[in-house]
Design an enzyme around this catalytic site. Structure first.
Site, PDB file in Angstrom:
ATOM      1  N   LYS A   1       1.016  -1.039   0.149  1.00  0.00           N
ATOM      2  CA  LYS A   1       0.582  -0.252   0.197  1.00  0.00           C
ATOM      3  C   LYS A   1       0.997   1.052  -0.157  1.00  0.00           C
ATOM      4  O   LYS A   1       1.880   1.359   1.041  1.00  0.00           O
ATOM      5  CB  LYS A   1      -0.525  -0.289   1.158  1.00  0.00           C
ATOM      6  CG  LYS A   1      -1.910   1.014   1.125  1.00  0.00           C
ATOM      7  CD  LYS A   1      -2.047   2.075   2.546  1.00  0.00           C
ATOM      8  CE  LYS A   1      -1.887   2.426   3.327  1.00  0.00           C
ATOM      9  NZ  LYS A   1      -1.895   3.824   3.077  1.00  0.00           N
TER      10      LYS A   1
ATOM     11  N   CYS B   1      13.098  11.262   6.479  1.00  0.00           N
ATOM     12  CA  CYS B   1      13.771  10.338   8.002  1.00  0.00           C
ATOM     13  C   CYS B   1      15.185  10.489   8.305  1.00  0.00           C
ATOM     14  O   CYS B   1      15.562  10.538   9.462  1.00  0.00           O
ATOM     15  CB  CYS B   1      13.347   8.656   7.577  1.00  0.00           C
ATOM     16  SG  CYS B   1      14.266   7.437   6.926  1.00  0.00           S
TER      17      CYS B   1
HETATM   18  P1  NAI Z   1       1.961   7.725   9.028  1.00  0.00           P
HETATM   19  O1  NAI Z   1       3.105   6.914   9.229  1.00  0.00           O
HETATM   20  O2  NAI Z   1       1.225   7.754   8.633  1.00  0.00           O
HETATM   21  O3  NAI Z   1       1.675   6.860   7.596  1.00  0.00           O
HETATM   22  C1  NAI Z   1       2.797   6.369   6.856  1.00  0.00           C
HETATM   23  C2  NAI Z   1       2.093   4.746   5.926  1.00  0.00           C
HETATM   24  O4  NAI Z   1       1.650   4.249   7.053  1.00  0.00           O
HETATM   25  C3  NAI Z   1       0.927   5.583   5.162  1.00  0.00           C
HETATM   26  O5  NAI Z   1       1.041   4.770   3.829  1.00  0.00           O
HETATM   27  C4  NAI Z   1      -0.598   5.448   5.636  1.00  0.00           C
HETATM   28  O6  NAI Z   1      -1.650   5.503   4.743  1.00  0.00           O
HETATM   29  C5  NAI Z   1       0.192   4.169   6.155  1.00  0.00           C
HETATM   30  N1  NAI Z   1      -0.582   4.631   8.198  1.00  0.00           N
HETATM   31  C6  NAI Z   1      -1.559   5.131   8.550  1.00  0.00           C
HETATM   32  N2  NAI Z   1      -2.229   4.567   9.672  1.00  0.00           N
HETATM   33  C7  NAI Z   1      -1.765   3.451  10.224  1.00  0.00           C
HETATM   34  C8  NAI Z   1      -2.438   2.221  10.185  1.00  0.00           C
HETATM   35  N3  NAI Z   1      -2.907   2.794  12.316  1.00  0.00           N
HETATM   36  N4  NAI Z   1      -2.156   0.979  10.147  1.00  0.00           N
HETATM   37  C9  NAI Z   1      -1.256   1.072   9.527  1.00  0.00           C
HETATM   38  N5  NAI Z   1      -0.782   1.485   8.723  1.00  0.00           N
HETATM   39  C10 NAI Z   1      -1.251   2.908   8.654  1.00  0.00           C
HETATM   40  O7  NAI Z   1       3.275   9.524   8.642  1.00  0.00           O
HETATM   41  P2  NAI Z   1       2.158  10.130   8.095  1.00  0.00           P
HETATM   42  O8  NAI Z   1       0.931  11.184   9.071  1.00  0.00           O
HETATM   43  O9  NAI Z   1       1.404  10.651   6.426  1.00  0.00           O
HETATM   44  O10 NAI Z   1       3.502  11.587   8.743  1.00  0.00           O
HETATM   45  C11 NAI Z   1       3.212  11.671  10.172  1.00  0.00           C
HETATM   46  C12 NAI Z   1       4.766  11.863  10.475  1.00  0.00           C
HETATM   47  O11 NAI Z   1       5.802  10.963  10.562  1.00  0.00           O
HETATM   48  C13 NAI Z   1       5.533  12.795  10.218  1.00  0.00           C
HETATM   49  O12 NAI Z   1       5.363  14.142  10.149  1.00  0.00           O
HETATM   50  C14 NAI Z   1       6.940  12.167   9.742  1.00  0.00           C
HETATM   51  O13 NAI Z   1       8.024  12.833  11.041  1.00  0.00           O
HETATM   52  C15 NAI Z   1       6.423  10.922   9.870  1.00  0.00           C
HETATM   53  N6  NAI Z   1       7.416  10.269   8.814  1.00  0.00           N
HETATM   54  C16 NAI Z   1       8.339   9.081   8.517  1.00  0.00           C
HETATM   55  C17 NAI Z   1       8.578   8.323   7.849  1.00  0.00           C
HETATM   56  C18 NAI Z   1       9.949   8.026   7.565  1.00  0.00           C
HETATM   57  O14 NAI Z   1      10.572   7.706   6.274  1.00  0.00           O
HETATM   58  N7  NAI Z   1      10.133   7.289   8.350  1.00  0.00           N
HETATM   59  C19 NAI Z   1       7.756   8.799   6.535  1.00  0.00           C
HETATM   60  C20 NAI Z   1       6.645   9.492   6.898  1.00  0.00           C
HETATM   61  C21 NAI Z   1       6.694  10.339   7.362  1.00  0.00           C
END
Ligand code: NAI
Ligand code: MG
Length: 482
Positions: free
Chosen positions: A187, A295
């Site tokens: 996804k 990240c």
């Molecule tokens: P997120 O962690 O919510 O989203 C990442 C993925 O997880 C997306 O595909 C989303 O649809 C999915 N997702 C969301 N809730 C879920 C759940 N309960 N169970 C399974 N999948 C789920 O990140 P978001 O809200 O887009 O960004 C929030 C913060 O997260 C950012 O501000 C940043 O600090 C951090 N982040 C870190 C990343 C990294 O590469 N380590 C990438 C994106 C965000």
């Protein structure tokens, strides 16, 4: 000539005529594009102008069940039985097709996510195909990767990826899963689904047996349905630490394997003996690259006291020449922030930094009226306890502190809940060895930053995650080694 004029370039826009996008994308399940059970769709917009690009289907529990069932059948009937050499050919074909269509993929990545075309073109897309090439090579050599062990595949794997490197994250996850003989339900993030859907077209074109790779779109609830599906044997996730923790709780007590690649708060350390101009350029790259949506971004900077004034002045000078604007312009350094939600989060932290007593600097740059934008920002006069120094902002915001001794800076760098990456800038090999040994982070770059290669593993300590992706290590999470 005024300073502004000196840095003005004529626009050099990448064309968009050559890309092929549909108005609507269905789910990619069992080798076919299939409408979701509920028939619901959501829009993905271009964050640089807020215009809708396409609609994508929202997958519910029923759709996930169908995707997992298809992946299970493909696993049982074809993929797990196929010799590694044959699997490798399919993965190689995906790599080649991606390479051939790199220009189209770069443009789509840029309009869907907001990153500068220079990055999608030179980093994201080439690295994505490099991952497929790299893992294609392992498919028939697993016995050599883990000598003396039997490398058994797991079955259906669930993969959930974020919006900061959409196609690259898809390749990080799909390529090793296929090389090790597993099948996939992936996804993409809800704001950047389009290159994953284009990848689905390539997977069709590469003639992969139906069901080996399934790509489903949706937001958190769709992700949850994948995490909690009983027939999925492994979850691979990249995203926020918050969702990472949710995943760990949800699968506790099951026999699901997992790799989690979560947040970071990397420290960059500049010693007084460093090549200062090179270091300044590296710092600019480490935090402003991809709008700081990285990240492993170097979001904390520690400068040795004796050179602090010089470094900060040079950073300010360099920041004033950065070009913020249209991501399709080849001159652009800083593109659009990925979503309104992320922009609000960044602004919240910038306000907080001021409240905490930080001294803010932003170059004067005129930001476009429409779309989501943030100027490059640095804070001085901040301290370890400030929230902007402790928490992940995921935007173009850098907090700068000074230090006197090696031990002091190592203690400061380690004083965070995260441990994903770091950087050290010095002329002395001994300092590089000391810092890289004592800082608890998965990757530490010396006199460079943000360099990636499919052959080197990537993963974090502490709240930055569990397990590694990339390299031989990246195979391990997709295997049962007996
Ligand atoms: P997120 O962690 O919510 O989203 C990442 C993925 O997880 C997306 O595909 C989303 O649809 C999915 N997702 C969301 N809730 C879920 C759940 N309960 N169970 C399974 N999948 C789920 O990140 P978001 O809200 O887009 O960004 C929030 C913060 O997260 C950012 O501000 C940043 O600090 C951090 N982040 C870190 C990343 C990294 O590469 N380590 C990438 C994106 C965000
Ligand atoms: Mg989008």
């Amino acid at each position: 000539m005024s300073k502004k004029q000196k840095w003005e370039y004529s626009p050099a826009l990448e064309g968009t005529d050559h890309i092929q996008l549909k108005k609507q994308y269905d789910l990619f399940i069992n080798g076919k594009f299939t409408p979701g059970a509920e028939g619901k769709y959501f829009s993905t917009v271009n964050p640089a102008n807020e215009e809708k690009i396409a609609e994508v289907a929202e997958a519910n529990q029923k759709d996930i069940n169908f995707a997992v069932e298809s992946a299970q059948k493909a696993y049982d009937n074809t993929w797990s039985k196929m010799p590694g050499k044959e699997r490798g050919k399919y993965i190689f074909r995906i790599a080649r097709l991606l390479q051939e269509r790199a220009r189209e993929f770069s443009v789509i990545e840029t309009i869907d996510g907001g990153k500068p075309i220079r990055e999608s073109r030179d980093v994201d897309i080439p690295l994505a195909s490099a991952h497929f090439f790299y893992y294609a090579g392992w498919a028939d050599k697993l016995e050599y990767a883990f000598p003396g062990k039997q490398a058994n595949s797991l079955g259906v794997t669930g993969q959930i990826i974020p919006w900061n490197f959409p196609l690259l994250m898809a390749s990080w996850k799909i390529a090793p899963a296929l090389a090790t003989g597993n099948t996939v339900v992936l996804k993409p993030a809800e704001t950047t689904p389009l290159t994953a859907m284009k990848l689905a077209e390539i997977i069709q074109e590469a003639d992969l047996p139906p069901g080996v790779v399934n790509i489903v779109t949706g937001a958190g609830d769709t992700g949850k349905a994948i995490v909690n599906h009983p027939d999925i044997k492994k979850i691979a996730f990249t995203g926020s630490t918050e969702v990472g923790k949710y995943i760990m709780k949800s699968i506790a007590g099951t026999d699901k394997k997992y790799t989690l690649e979560l947040g970071g708060k990397a420290a960059n350390i500049i010693f007084e003996d460093a090549s200062i101009d090179q270091a300044v350029e590296g710092i600019i790259n480490s935090i402003f690259f991809n709008q700081g949506h990285v990240c492993c971004a170097g979001s904390r900077l520690y400068v040795q006291e004796s050179v602090a004034e010089e470094v900060i002045q040079k950073l300010r000078n360099r920041m004033s020449s950065l070009i913020v604007g249209n991501p399709l312009d080849k001159n652009t350094d800083i593109g659009a922030i990925n979503s309104k939600m992320q922009l609000d989060k960044i602004k919240m932290y910038v306000d907080l930094g001021k409240e905490e007593g930080g001294n803010i600097y932003q170059p004067s740059c005129s930001l476009p009226k429409k779309g989501f934008w943030h100027a490059p920002t640095i804070f001085t006069d901040v301290s370890q306890s400030n929230r902007i120094i402790q928490e992940e902002i995921f935007g173009p915001v850098l907090g700068i502190q000074t230090f006197r001794t090696v031990d002091e800076v190592i203690a400061k760098a380690n004083n965070t809940a995260y441990g994903l990456s770091g950087g050290v800038w010095t002329d002395k090999g001994s300092k590089i060895f000391k810092v890289t040994k004592d800082i608890r982070a998965g990757v530490i770059w010396a006199n460079t930053f943000n360099k990636f290669d499919p052959a080197s593993p990537f993963g974090g300590y502490k709240e930055s995650g569990v397990g590694s992706e990339g390299g031989i290590e990246g195979l391990r999470g997709y295997l049962d080694l007996a």
